[in-house]
Design an enzyme around this catalytic site. Structure first.
Site, PDB file in Angstrom:
ATOM      1  N   GLU A  46       0.825  -1.210   0.000  1.00  0.00           N
ATOM      2  CA  GLU A  46       0.000   0.000   0.000  1.00  0.00           C
ATOM      3  C   GLU A  46       0.858   1.259   0.000  1.00  0.00           C
ATOM      4  OE1 GLU A  46      -2.247  -3.015   2.683  1.00  0.00           O
ATOM      5  OE2 GLU A  46      -0.193  -2.619   2.005  1.00  0.00           O
ATOM      6  N   LEU A 198      22.263 -28.325  -0.650  1.00  0.00           N
ATOM      7  CA  LEU A 198      20.897 -27.866  -0.415  1.00  0.00           C
ATOM      8  C   LEU A 198      20.741 -26.345  -0.491  1.00  0.00           C
ATOM      9  CD1 LEU A 198      19.636 -30.199   2.457  1.00  0.00           C
ATOM     10  CD2 LEU A 198      19.227 -30.408  -0.003  1.00  0.00           C
ATOM     11  N   ARG A 201      20.401 -22.348  -6.558  1.00  0.00           N
ATOM     12  CA  ARG A 201      21.210 -21.881  -7.680  1.00  0.00           C
ATOM     13  C   ARG A 201      20.251 -21.650  -8.849  1.00  0.00           C
ATOM     14  NH1 ARG A 201      23.478 -26.165  -5.254  1.00  0.00           N
ATOM     15  NH2 ARG A 201      22.920 -27.672  -6.871  1.00  0.00           N
ATOM     16  N   LEU A 296      12.573 -40.516   5.847  1.00  0.00           N
ATOM     17  CA  LEU A 296      12.034 -39.285   6.419  1.00  0.00           C
ATOM     18  C   LEU A 296      10.749 -38.858   5.707  1.00  0.00           C
ATOM     19  CD1 LEU A 296      12.136 -36.930   8.357  1.00  0.00           C
ATOM     20  CD2 LEU A 296      13.784 -35.796   6.836  1.00  0.00           C
TER      21      LEU A 296
END
Length: 359
Positions: A46, A198, A201, A296
């Site tokens: 805003e 991790l 790029r 996992l």
């Protein structure tokens, strides 16, 4: 409002922990100002739109993708700015679920004699900030599980070889998805087996259209219940934040300054994954990108902690190999998890499927 939503998307790499917001100011059928929030601590959408509109904001209508804020934070309340500018009407795509706002912004505008409305393109506005809303409404981040496999659902050969099942184009797309996330979550096995970094790029083409090409590096979050990680790994050679969740803090190693260790309780011999996510939410992480192995990912799936699945399927057949998840065997079809497809697209030679839990 559609234009405001498009503007809001410009901040998707940089606004965390704030939501992505866009604003368009219209007077006599003409756009006189527009803006987007780009970074926490800087001007909200805003503010930028009002600055662009100048005196033309008086008597105008402001279209904003999220209810204007009503509280003082690092910047003054946007509702106050709209009042001072003399706008006559504010249309918000949706009410802000943040308890500090939650209707107060619209109420402040109403009290000043400004007409308000909300609900225009609410679904599109919610999709802009699925992580922010999940954290505000449930105290948890929005978790997306990334999976890559052959069309027969195998992630690797039986001997563990997996480079590369999917195409360079699909792998580049993964980096784009990483960049939209606040954190990349993985397990110690992925770090140890792949020596993964991790990080994000991106090429110039992927940043086309974004006014601020500087992309934040998501915090790399690693679950290491057995304290197997060491500072020599590639993930610790990049100077950007890392959080390691453990049963107990490892004070034997000399960790880089950007590494933070956090203790969480256990469920049996494994870390409490819900506690991990609650901790990330308390640290203001909105979106978490899970990029891990079958164990996992399977545990997160079994515990109903995944909100979204992004699957890249390559046009290859592996046959005997490793599967997407390691989970308990089901005994009845009533136990099967049901998802719905949110999007299907082609990325290079591969197919990208986005699936979510049914509401």
């Amino acid at each position: 409002m559609r234009r405001a939503i498009t503007l809001a998307e410009r901040g998707q790499f940089t606004t965390t922990p704030n939501p992505n917001v866009g604003c368009v100011i219209v007077k006599d059928g003409e756009v006189v100002g527009e803006g987007a929030h780009m970074r926490a601590g800087e001007g909200h959408a805003e503010v930028h739109a009002l600055n662009a509109a100048g005196d033309k904001a008086k008597g105008a209508t402001a279209y904003v993708t999220l209810e204007p804020c009503s509280h003082y934070g690092r910047t003054p309340p946007c509702a106050e700015g709209l009042i001072k500018a003399g706008v006559s009407r504010v249309i918000a795509a949706m009410v802000d679920p943040n308890p500090q706002v939650s209707g107060r912004g619209l109420a402040m505008l109403n009290a000043a004699g400004i007409k308000t409305a909300s609900g225009l393109f609410e679904q599109s506005a919610r999709a802009l900030n699925k992580g922010f809303f999940k954290r505000m409404e449930h105290g948890l981040p929005f978790v997306t599980c990334k999976l890559a496999a052959s069309i027969d659902g195998k992630t690797a050969l039986s001997n563990g070889q997996s480079k590369w099942i999917t195409s360079p184009q699909a792998r580049a797309d993964v980096h784009l998805e990483r960049a939209k996330s606040c954190a990349i979550l993985t397990g110690a096995d992925t770090i140890l087996v792949d020596n993964a970094m991790l990080n994000v790029r991106l090429c110039e083409a992927q940043l086309a259209g974004y006014p601020q090409p500087e992309v934040r590096q998501p915090t790399r979050v690693i679950i290491d219940s057995q304290n197997r990680l060491t500072p020599e790994l590639a993930v610790f050679k990049i100077d950007s934040p890392v959080i390691i969740f453990r049963k107990s803090i490892d004070n034997k190693q000399q960790w880089p300054h950007f590494v933070k260790q956090i203790e969480v309780p256990c469920c049996g011999d494994k870390l409490d994954l819900l506690a991990v996510l609650k901790t990330l939410a308390s640290l203001q992480f909105n979106q978490v990108w899970l990029e891990a192995g079958a164990t996992l990912c399977g545990a997160m799936h079994e515990q109903n902690l995944l909100d979204e699945y992004v699957l890249y399927f390559a046009p290859k057949l592996i046959g005997t190999g490793k599967s997407l998840f390691n989970t308990l065997e089901l005994e009845d079809m009533s136990q099967v998890s049901e998802l719905e497809f949110a999007n299907i697209s082609q990325v290079g030679p591969d197919i990208k499927i986005v699936a979510r839990k049914k509401n």
